[in-house]
Design an enzyme around this catalytic site. Structure first.
Site, PDB file in Angstrom:
ATOM      1  N   GLU A  37       0.603  -0.993   0.067  1.00 10.11           N
ATOM      2  CA  GLU A  37      -0.358   0.158   0.027  1.00 10.11           C
ATOM      3  C   GLU A  37       0.500   1.631   0.319  1.00 10.11           C
ATOM      4  O   GLU A  37       2.346   1.022   0.782  1.00 10.11           O
ATOM      5  CB  GLU A  37      -0.781  -0.318   0.872  1.00 10.11           C
ATOM      6  CG  GLU A  37      -1.797   1.531   1.312  1.00 10.11           C
ATOM      7  CD  GLU A  37      -2.685   1.259   2.615  1.00 10.11           C
ATOM      8  OE1 GLU A  37      -3.516   2.227   3.040  1.00 10.11           O
ATOM      9  OE2 GLU A  37      -2.281   0.760   3.466  1.00 10.11           O
ATOM     10  N   LYS A  76      -9.442   2.611  -3.222  1.00  4.40           N
ATOM     11  CA  LYS A  76     -10.380   1.939  -1.313  1.00  4.40           C
ATOM     12  C   LYS A  76     -11.440   2.256  -1.490  1.00  4.40           C
ATOM     13  O   LYS A  76     -11.752   3.786  -0.961  1.00  4.40           O
ATOM     14  CB  LYS A  76      -9.146   2.538  -0.499  1.00  4.40           C
ATOM     15  CG  LYS A  76      -9.333   1.305   1.091  1.00  4.40           C
ATOM     16  CD  LYS A  76      -8.089   1.711   1.865  1.00  4.40           C
ATOM     17  CE  LYS A  76      -8.431   1.594   3.160  1.00  4.40           C
ATOM     18  NZ  LYS A  76      -7.411   1.905   4.501  1.00  4.40           N
ATOM     19  N   CYS A  96      -5.797  -2.298   2.919  1.00  4.48           N
ATOM     20  CA  CYS A  96      -5.395  -2.778   4.191  1.00  4.48           C
ATOM     21  C   CYS A  96      -6.820  -3.052   4.815  1.00  4.48           C
ATOM     22  O   CYS A  96      -6.631  -4.434   4.846  1.00  4.48           O
ATOM     23  CB  CYS A  96      -4.770  -1.332   4.000  1.00  4.48           C
ATOM     24  SG  CYS A  96      -4.442  -1.029   5.878  1.00  4.48           S
TER      25      CYS A  96
END
Length: 511
Positions: free
Chosen positions: A265, A337, A390
């Protein structure tokens, strides 16, 4: 005098519940002493049996939850040590405040268990198992959700992955409390129901594992863990050091055919996509620098940032994204995300909190924008690849596009924020997602723990925390769709509700 005795007994019970909550968190990674989690829930069941009131039961559940979250979530405090705008001690204030809130869900579970089971031992443990899982589901859903450390994670190394495709993570939490119930009932010499629960769990244990589907082609993966500390990541001028480290490690991977190179990430800290007109040259430079390790048929999948601009001049927002890059630096796919971290990627009530000195933990003056939800990238030579950045991987039933089942899930993360407790806990939850969906999960993190997880939740290869290196691996086989992958958390909640209602029925029969 009698009132004083009752007052002391109540506070002793709360202290015992708090200690049991601390004990329960010792079963989570990185401590991993799962028998303590089982013992803790047996203690909670005894405390609930002894308390005479529903109000007392809720208090016991709250203190138990407070202890569990204070220890289990201590890694959150570490994140504040990387933020110059706020003092590091504020991190512990954040852990305490968050734990005070989250403990409301164990309080609700304990209240429901006492209401359903009253003072009937078998009824109480069935009701507690169901109510606890329902409370975890609510915790993972309400107010954006915080699904971290369901009690199921204490069982990840006990051969429990055979159950997960059939009952899901919250269903496995039911089983964890039932195992505690066996111990509790044996201690109370209620052997018949202890045996019946053991037989029930044993029956679940003989359910078959998902069938693995042979792939049409072999895919070679190179997972890169550069061991870049959070204190260095955003330091001015460090981007060139990071780029060289990523390049060197990527070049060290096998080069005997087409590869997919996977970076963590935000491995590239400068934008890989920028809508501002004047940024075109900088973006082209970053893409060209990122793909230097690629062969003619390779693909780079990396975390990065995209900047938005309404007028082509100023920055209007940003996304935390995954980019698929071809050898010539073209973006062939992008995922944004969706499930953003409060205070990490956006500041709730910014107009109120910013003037009093609070800011989000990730650098930047503006909040990230959320993507549309689970999506796949179509990667040449592989097909559909699911993406979860994540924190997104911790949410059961919300990690894949159910209309287009991917070949694997890529979970780049930046666990460098979270000390020694956060990374192994994160990995344990990724393993549960792999087992639920019967889909391999590939994790790439800057400081660890990067890993290859197969479709049954087992770790095939990994890199330790705080160690630079690569994993060269063939992509594991995907599994056939599981019952959970078809029904999602409806399945887990039906299982939990069945156990809760069993508790109600047993109490009424006993009466």
């Amino acid at each position: 005098m009698k009132a004083l005795s009752g007052w002391l007994e109540g506070r002793r019970g709360w202290a015992t519940a708090f200690a049991a909550g601390l004990l329960s968190a010792a079963g989570f990674e990185p401590i991993g002493w799962w028998p303590l989690t089982i013992a803790a829930f047996a203690i909670l069941a005894e405390l609930l049996l002894r308390t005479p009131s529903l109000k007392g039961a809720a208090a016991l559940g709250w203190f138990f939850g407070l202890g569990q979250f204070l220890l289990g979530l201590n890694w959150i405090a570490t994140a504040f040590s990387y933020q110059d705008a706020m003092p590091a001690w504020l991190g512990w204030v954040g852990v305490v405040l968050l734990s005070i809130y989250l403990a409301a869900y164990p309080a609700l579970a304990a209240l429901g268990a006492k209401w359903a089971g009253r003072d009937k031992t078998p009824a109480l443990i069935f009701a507690l198992a169901g109510a606890w899982a329902i409370g975890e589901f609510l915790r993972g859903t309400l107010f954006t959700g915080f699904a971290w450390n369901p009690v199921a994670v204490a069982l990840v190394d006990m051969g429990s992955f055979k159950l997960v495709p059939w009952v899901g993570t919250y269903g496995l939490s039911v089983v964890a409390v039932l195992i505690a119930g066996i111990c509790w009932l044996v201690a109370r010499r209620t052997y018949l129901f202890a045996f019946l629960i053991l037989a029930f769990i044993g029956t679940l244990g003989i359910l078959p594992s998902p069938r693995l589907l042979p792939p049409g082609n072999t895919v070679q993966l190179t997972i890169v863990q550069p061991n870049i500390d959070q204190a260095d990541k955003w330091r001015p001028g460090f981007d060139s050091v990071a780029a060289e480290r990523l390049l060197t490690l990527s070049n060290a991977g096998k080069d005997d055919g087409p590869r997919i190179i996977l970076w963590p990430e935000a491995a590239v800290t400068d934008p890989l996509e920028d809508e501002r007109t004047r940024a075109a040259g900088a973006v082209a430079f970053e893409r060209a620098r990122a793909v230097r390790a690629l062969g003619d048929d390779d693909v780079l999948i990396t975390g990065g940032i995209a900047l938005q601009s309404a007028d082509g001049i100023g920055v209007g927002g940003a996304t935390n994204s995954i980019f698929a890059l071809s050898p010539d630096g073209r973006i062939t796919g992008r995922y944004d995300k969706s499930h953003l971290v409060p205070y990490g990627e956006y500041l709730p009530m910014r107009a109120l909190l910013e003037p009093i000195g609070l800011s989000r933990l990730a650098p930047g003056a503006f909040d990230f924008s959320a993507g549309p939800g689970p999506e796949n990238l179509d990667i040449p030579g592989i097909g559909l690849v699911g993406m979860q950045i994540c924190y997104e991987i911790i949410f059961p039933g919300a990690v894949i596009d159910r209309d287009a089942r991917p070949r694997f899930l890529f979970n780049p993360s930046n666990d460098a924020w979270f000390g020694s407790f956060g990374p192994p806990q994160h990995l344990a939850q990724a393993r549960l997602r792999a087992a639920e969906e019967a889909i391999p999960i590939i994790r790439a993190t800057p400081t660890g723990i990067s890993a290859v997880i197969d479709a049954r939740g087992q770790i095939l290869d990994s890199l330790p925390w705080r160690e630079a290196g690569i994993i060269d691996s063939e992509l594991p086989w995907v599994g056939a769709p599981t019952l959970f992958s078809r029904l999602g958390n409806w399945l887990s909640m039906a299982f939990a509700l069945l156990l809760f209602m069993t508790g109600v029925a047993l109490r009424r029969l006993a009466r």
